[in-house]
Design an enzyme around this catalytic site. Sequence first.
Site, PDB file in Angstrom:
ATOM      1  N   GLU A  53       5.669  -3.448   0.976  1.00 40.67           N
ATOM      2  CA  GLU A  53       5.751  -2.887  -0.220  1.00 40.67           C
ATOM      3  C   GLU A  53       5.021  -1.771  -0.574  1.00 40.67           C
ATOM      4  O   GLU A  53       3.826  -1.634  -0.666  1.00 40.67           O
ATOM      5  CB  GLU A  53       5.349  -4.202  -1.235  1.00 40.67           C
ATOM      6  CG  GLU A  53       5.775  -4.103  -2.787  1.00 40.67           C
ATOM      7  CD  GLU A  53       4.715  -3.237  -3.596  1.00 40.67           C
ATOM      8  OE1 GLU A  53       5.070  -2.005  -3.699  1.00 40.67           O
ATOM      9  OE2 GLU A  53       3.898  -3.862  -3.823  1.00 40.67           O
ATOM     10  N   GLY A  57       1.677   2.296   5.346  1.00 43.42           N
ATOM     11  CA  GLY A  57       3.025   1.200   5.763  1.00 43.42           C
ATOM     12  C   GLY A  57       3.322   1.604   7.052  1.00 43.42           C
ATOM     13  O   GLY A  57       3.699   0.836   7.973  1.00 43.42           O
ATOM     14  N   GLY A  63       1.037  -1.254   0.133  1.00 44.59           N
ATOM     15  CA  GLY A  63       0.003  -0.013  -0.094  1.00 44.59           C
ATOM     16  C   GLY A  63       0.637   1.275  -0.060  1.00 44.59           C
ATOM     17  O   GLY A  63       2.015   1.092  -0.596  1.00 44.59           O
TER      18      GLY A  63
END
Length: 269
Positions: free
Chosen positions: A33, A15, A10
């Site tokens: 990621e 994150g 996201g």
Amino acid sequence: MNIAKIAFTGSAFAGRAVMAAAAKSNLKHVSLELGGKSPALVFDDADLDNVVEHTSDSFLRNSGQICFASSRVLVQEGIASKYIEAIKTAFENADKKMGDPSLEDTAFGPLADKKQFERVMGFLNDGKAEGVQFLAGGARKGDKGTFVQPTVILNPDLKSKVYTDEIFGPVISIKTFKTEEEALHMANDTTYGLGSTVYTNDIARALRVAGKIEAGTVGINSAFNTSVQTPFGGFKQSGIGRESGKEALNEYVQPKTIHINMNLVSKKA
């Protein structure tokens, strides 16, 4: 508390929240990621037709909603004028192939939802207010739906949000450079480090530049594509950890060390 590992894909903002929550619980392992603002470095000796294909149709697949898509195109001055003319035509042609994804002749569909559409249009409207030069596109397509025209932005300010922030839509920015060193500086001048591409017919330069780009993935003479055999992930604020490949499996296991004292003398009963 019984969960030992989280894998998250996201935005960088989300994150950080996931990582903070993991730290406040049981220090569970986290792999992230996150976003990207990936560079494409185009050198004078690159195959122009190949570059245009991969920075237009390949970039526009999924309407630019790909985290590692190369949305910052850095072009060496010697090929810049030809590239700019060709990419303008390519994006205008792509606009004609955008529409209802259920139709056979549609190549590019809408953005994911209305919220993402409004976000992308917000970037474009802010760019217009800043005086950014649009070479192609820059507007909504049609009266309904969530379509944004394939858009090319020419020479935006290095601090402009359309150049620095992940738009996650069918929008590229073009800047020119003189030397390899300048290209590398521009490519690495970002908080992101997820993807990148290098276009040149000099394989020695391609490998040299690929090694110096601060990104987890590099494509040479083609848009980067993921593979289950090779690790995928980012440098800097594009995340931590890896997906795919042996490195991804290591994210889900832990090493354990056991030492045995073999110097003890056995005692007979």
